[in-house]
Design a protein around this motif. Structure first.
Motif, PDB file in Angstrom:
ATOM      1  N   VAL A 162       4.848   5.194  22.315  1.00 39.16           N
ATOM      2  CA  VAL A 162       4.923   5.329  20.871  1.00 39.16           C
ATOM      3  C   VAL A 162       5.727   6.567  20.501  1.00 39.16           C
ATOM      4  N   MET A 163       5.487   7.653  21.227  1.00 40.56           N
ATOM      5  CA  MET A 163       6.196   8.889  20.932  1.00 40.56           C
ATOM      6  C   MET A 163       7.702   8.705  21.086  1.00 40.56           C
ATOM      7  N   ALA A 164       8.100   7.872  22.028  1.00 46.56           N
ATOM      8  CA  ALA A 164       9.520   7.698  22.294  1.00 46.56           C
ATOM      9  C   ALA A 164      10.199   6.819  21.261  1.00 46.56           C
ATOM     10  N   THR A 165       9.478   5.880  20.685  1.00 45.59           N
ATOM     11  CA  THR A 165      10.127   4.882  19.831  1.00 45.59           C
ATOM     12  C   THR A 165       9.627   4.864  18.403  1.00 45.59           C
ATOM     13  N   ASP A 166       8.515   5.528  18.112  1.00 41.01           N
ATOM     14  CA  ASP A 166       7.940   5.406  16.771  1.00 41.01           C
ATOM     15  C   ASP A 166       7.245   6.700  16.383  1.00 41.01           C
ATOM     16  N   LEU A 167       8.011   7.637  15.876  1.00 39.23           N
ATOM     17  CA  LEU A 167       7.419   8.898  15.434  1.00 39.23           C
ATOM     18  C   LEU A 167       6.399   8.666  14.332  1.00 39.23           C
ATOM     19  N   TYR A 168       6.609   7.616  13.528  1.00 43.73           N
ATOM     20  CA  TYR A 168       5.692   7.303  12.437  1.00 43.73           C
ATOM     21  C   TYR A 168       4.267   7.134  12.973  1.00 43.73           C
ATOM     22  N   GLY A 169       4.148   6.508  14.137  1.00 46.79           N
ATOM     23  CA  GLY A 169       2.827   6.259  14.722  1.00 46.79           C
ATOM     24  C   GLY A 169       2.155   7.486  15.284  1.00 46.79           C
ATOM     25  N   MET A 170       2.824   8.619  15.281  1.00 46.91           N
ATOM     26  CA  MET A 170       2.222   9.843  15.795  1.00 46.91           C
ATOM     27  C   MET A 170       1.380  10.566  14.758  1.00 46.91           C
ATOM     28  N   GLN A 171       1.336  10.025  13.531  1.00 49.59           N
ATOM     29  CA  GLN A 171       0.530  10.641  12.477  1.00 49.59           C
ATOM     30  C   GLN A 171      -0.501   9.650  11.952  1.00 49.59           C
ATOM     31  N   ARG A 172      -1.573  10.206  11.418  1.00 51.06           N
ATOM     32  CA  ARG A 172      -2.484   9.404  10.589  1.00 51.06           C
ATOM     33  C   ARG A 172      -1.887   9.434   9.191  1.00 51.06           C
ATOM     34  N   ASN A 173      -1.300   8.328   8.798  1.00 51.38           N
ATOM     35  CA  ASN A 173      -0.510   8.294   7.563  1.00 51.38           C
ATOM     36  C   ASN A 173      -1.421   8.084   6.357  1.00 51.38           C
ATOM     37  N   ILE A 174      -2.119   9.174   5.995  1.00 50.53           N
ATOM     38  CA  ILE A 174      -3.128   9.080   4.934  1.00 50.53           C
ATOM     39  C   ILE A 174      -2.662   9.662   3.608  1.00 50.53           C
ATOM     40  N   TYR A 175      -1.571  10.434   3.632  1.00 43.94           N
ATOM     41  CA  TYR A 175      -1.111  11.054   2.386  1.00 43.94           C
ATOM     42  C   TYR A 175       0.170  10.431   1.836  1.00 43.94           C
ATOM     43  N   ASN A 189       0.809  -1.220   0.000  1.00 42.60           N
ATOM     44  CA  ASN A 189       0.000   0.000   0.000  1.00 42.60           C
ATOM     45  C   ASN A 189       0.846   1.275   0.000  1.00 42.60           C
ATOM     46  N   TYR A 190       2.103   1.162  -0.382  1.00 35.89           N
ATOM     47  CA  TYR A 190       3.010   2.315  -0.386  1.00 35.89           C
ATOM     48  C   TYR A 190       3.375   2.792  -1.786  1.00 35.89           C
ATOM     49  N   PHE A 191       2.771   2.258  -2.825  1.00 29.72           N
ATOM     50  CA  PHE A 191       3.228   2.569  -4.173  1.00 29.72           C
ATOM     51  C   PHE A 191       3.030   4.044  -4.547  1.00 29.72           C
ATOM     52  N   PHE A 192       1.903   4.600  -4.178  1.00 29.80           N
ATOM     53  CA  PHE A 192       1.587   5.982  -4.579  1.00 29.80           C
ATOM     54  C   PHE A 192       1.616   6.921  -3.370  1.00 29.80           C
ATOM     55  N   HIS A 193       1.939   8.172  -3.630  1.00 28.73           N
ATOM     56  CA  HIS A 193       1.897   9.214  -2.623  1.00 28.73           C
ATOM     57  C   HIS A 193       0.909  10.286  -3.087  1.00 28.73           C
ATOM     58  N   ASP A 194       0.554  11.168  -2.192  1.00 24.02           N
ATOM     59  CA  ASP A 194      -0.327  12.287  -2.510  1.00 24.02           C
ATOM     60  C   ASP A 194       0.424  13.313  -3.345  1.00 24.02           C
ATOM     61  N   GLN A 195      -0.031  13.534  -4.579  1.00 21.74           N
ATOM     62  CA  GLN A 195       0.678  14.456  -5.466  1.00 21.74           C
ATOM     63  C   GLN A 195       0.640  15.906  -4.994  1.00 21.74           C
ATOM     64  N   ARG A 196      -0.351  16.229  -4.173  1.00 22.20           N
ATOM     65  CA  ARG A 196      -0.433  17.599  -3.649  1.00 22.20           C
ATOM     66  C   ARG A 196       0.504  17.804  -2.466  1.00 22.20           C
ATOM     67  N   LEU A 197       1.136  16.731  -2.008  1.00 25.30           N
ATOM     68  CA  LEU A 197       2.089  16.786  -0.900  1.00 25.30           C
ATOM     69  C   LEU A 197       1.487  17.462   0.331  1.00 25.30           C
ATOM     70  N   ARG A 198       0.335  16.939   0.737  1.00 30.40           N
ATOM     71  CA  ARG A 198      -0.291  17.434   1.957  1.00 30.40           C
ATOM     72  C   ARG A 198       0.326  16.746   3.169  1.00 30.40           C
ATOM     73  N   SER A 199       0.501  17.483   4.230  1.00 33.19           N
ATOM     74  CA  SER A 199       1.037  16.908   5.457  1.00 33.19           C
ATOM     75  C   SER A 199      -0.020  16.068   6.159  1.00 33.19           C
ATOM     76  N   ASN A 200       0.447  15.030   6.860  1.00 34.30           N
ATOM     77  CA  ASN A 200      -0.461  14.155   7.589  1.00 34.30           C
ATOM     78  C   ASN A 200      -0.975  14.827   8.852  1.00 34.30           C
ATOM     79  N   PRO A 201      -2.228  14.547   9.223  1.00 34.82           N
ATOM     80  CA  PRO A 201      -2.739  15.049  10.505  1.00 34.82           C
ATOM     81  C   PRO A 201      -2.182  14.221  11.656  1.00 34.82           C
ATOM     82  N   PRO A 202      -2.231  14.740  12.864  1.00 40.06           N
ATOM     83  CA  PRO A 202      -1.712  13.978  14.014  1.00 40.06           C
ATOM     84  C   PRO A 202      -2.642  12.824  14.375  1.00 40.06           C
ATOM     85  N   ALA A 203      -2.055  11.836  15.023  1.00 37.61           N
ATOM     86  CA  ALA A 203      -2.832  10.710  15.550  1.00 37.61           C
ATOM     87  C   ALA A 203      -2.638  10.670  17.053  1.00 37.61           C
TER      88      ALA A 203
END
Length: 546
Positions: A222-235, A202-216
């Motif tokens: 999680v904050m200490a070990t996985d910054l990735y999990g701090m966003q809703r990775n929708i774009y 599910n990583y093949f395409f990205h958002d062409q408008r380059l919108r930033s992800n909202p926070p999760a």
């Protein structure tokens, strides 16, 4: 179409750690071919090879620098062809990891792309200008820590990398990229491959408008070990354009007969089921998807039931693929040790559970030996996340240590050279030759439970209905025209008893007994009950309370 994959058991081989014939401490294709009789003896249907392509190996092959050749570390194309031929002789299908969302920064495509903004491959990767203050174009995070953008001084732009900075993401919005990737897939299908395991599907395409992800919402851990999990990775992933490319892939693989594609969905929670449903809808996308749902720390009857029933409800067109271990997570008998009577007992319980689930089943090399997670020291590590975040993150090296073939041989028979990861005493003790010589070994148990599954119409084709039992008991009924089985598993180290209302008999491998109308399960016990009429199970503690 025969659709061999529908009731298949797929055995994952991590080539670096399976068998070394070159003496350099790293497993190779000839080693895999040499040891294929062991895999076939388990009764599995297919092998899945983790990446074998040319690579600088900064992420152990998941950074591909040439999609159409074998890395010399593993051998040659001729070695690959020999492996395919031998596997097919033994009745084994072969699928490989296809890492299609990103390449290595050493790939010729990226080397050309980064030279200028107007070269023929300038738009083959995801490039973007800095923001006015010089910061990255979006707030997206990399899985391996830090921003998902790396600045390149030659172009004066950032490029996207969802993983290591040396793993730039391809720009799938470019039709030439999609066509080139399809050509690389066809290359391997032409050599007789039976399908693909699609990494990060599910990583093949990205958002062409380059919108930033909202926070999760994120916990402090999680904050200490996985910054990735701090966003809703929708774009940065799971974009709607993915579906069209999956349909292109399906059209390609369908030209090669009874092939199969299973996609790794990098998502968590209910969203993973939604994505799997979408990616497997109809007959023109993926054949199967799997998530990390059963690869977590959670070990409750409710969790396993939610995973399976969630897929039944949420992905009615899909076909499930279940596994407990792979090359990315701690081995499950160690991961779930707090629920165990002992290591071997929970290894048998979980093996029986897995082989009872409806769908396709995946097992990871060494799982048939009850292999445990290797405890690593910092100086022994090779995994990028562990090297960066130690000791908060232990990394994936502990589940990737070499297969152990001969208990008394140097390096347990894996290599005559110094292994790339250590072979330690707890792993050596579980060697194949020692377990082959012991009638009550976990290896023989796996052979028996796999044979039992394959001989059972209910377990290969039967529909699943869960029984309402309290924790820690997982129970469900598998019903086929020829057979009805009630499967029950005690996920606790404490013994339990059940009153049986209805006639039933124990069948198949079991770790329990029937005394009159009472089923007795020891801690981590399990049973298969064959019956024709109605059957009700009531925990003895509830009977006593009544």
């Amino acid at each position: 179409m025969a659709e061999w994959w529908r009731d298949a058991i797929i055995y994952q081989i991590y080539p670096r750690s399976f068998m070394d014939t070159a003496g350099n401490g790293v497993g190779d294709l000839r080693g895999i071919t040499e040891r294929l009789p062991h895999v076939a003896s388990l009764g599995v249907d297919c092998i899945w090879l983790s990446p074998i392509f040319v690579s600088p190996q900064r992420d152990m092959g998941y950074d591909v620098s040439d999609y159409c050749d074998v890395d010399p570390l593993f051998g040659t194309l001729e070695d690959f062809d020999a492996l395919i031929a031998r596997a097919h002789e033994l009745g084994l299908k072969v699928i490989t990891d296809q890492v299609l969302s990103h390449t290595s920064d050493q790939h010729i495509w990226f080397k050309e792309s980064r030279t200028s903004r107007d070269n023929p491959k300038a738009d083959w990767y995801v490039w973007a200008d800095p923001l006015p203050d010089g910061s990255p174009p979006t707030n997206w995070h990399s899985h391996f820590g830090g921003p998902a953008w790396e600045f390149d001084a030659t172009r004066g732009q950032y490029y996207l990398h969802n993983f290591l900075a040396s793993q730039p993401d391809l720009n799938y919005h470019n039709a030439d990229v999609r066509a080139a990737i399809l050509e690389t897939c066809a290359f391997w299908l032409e050599r007789g491959l039976d399908g693909f395991r699609l990494d990060t599907v599910n990583y093949f395409f990205h958002d062409q408008r380059l919108r930033s992800n909202p926070p999760a919402e994120a916990t402090r851990q999680v904050m200490a070990t996985d910054l990735y999990g701090m966003q809703r990775n929708i774009y940065n992933k799971t974009r709607p354009e993915n579906l069209g490319f999956l349909e292109d892939l399906r059209r390609l693989t369908d030209r090669y007969g009874d092939t199969m594609m299973v996609g790794e969905v990098g998502e968590s929670g209910d969203r993973s089921i939604e994505i799997m449903a979408e990616y497997t809808a109809g007959t023109h996308r993926l054949h199967m998807c799997y998530s990390f749902a059963m690869l977590s720390e959670e070990f409750t009857a409710g969790h396993f039931r939610r995973c399976i029933e969630g897929f039944q409800r949420g992905a009615p067109d899909g076909h499930p693929y279940w596994s407990f271990s792979n090359h990315d997570v701690a081995r499950h008998p160690s991961r779930w040790a707090e629920h165990a009577v002992d290591h071997d007992t929970i290894a048998r319980l979980t093996g029986a559970m897995l082989m009872s689930f409806e769908g396709t089943i995946g097992i990871y090399q060494g799982e048939e030996l009850g292999q445990e997670e290797t405890v690593m020291k910092f100086h022994e590590l090779t995994d990028p996340p562990a090297l960066r975040f130690w000791p908060a993150v232990k990394g994936r090296d502990g589940c990737r240590t070499p297969m152990v073939w001969e208990q008394d041989a140097a390096n347990a028979g894996f290599s005559e050279g110094q292994p790339w990861l250590p072979v330690k005493a707890p792993q050596r003790a579980r060697a194949v030759d020692a377990q082959e010589a012991a009638n009550d070994s976990l290896l023989h148990f796996y052979q028996d439970i796999i044979a039992w599954r394959k001989a059972s119409p209910a377990l290969t084709r039967g529909a699943t209905t869960f029984l309402d039992l309290p924790e820690p008991f997982l129970a469900f009924r598998r019903v086929a025209k020829e057979q009805t089985l009630t499967c029950i598993f005690n996920l606790s180290p404490e013994p339990a008893a059940f009153r049986l209302d209805g006639e039933a008999r124990l069948t198949g491998p079991a770790h329990g007994t029937i005394d009159g109308t009472t089923l007795v399960l020891p801690g981590n016990g399990f049973a298969y009950l064959h019956h024709q009429g109605a059957l009700t199970l009531t925990p003895a503690t509830l009977v006593a309370a009544q």
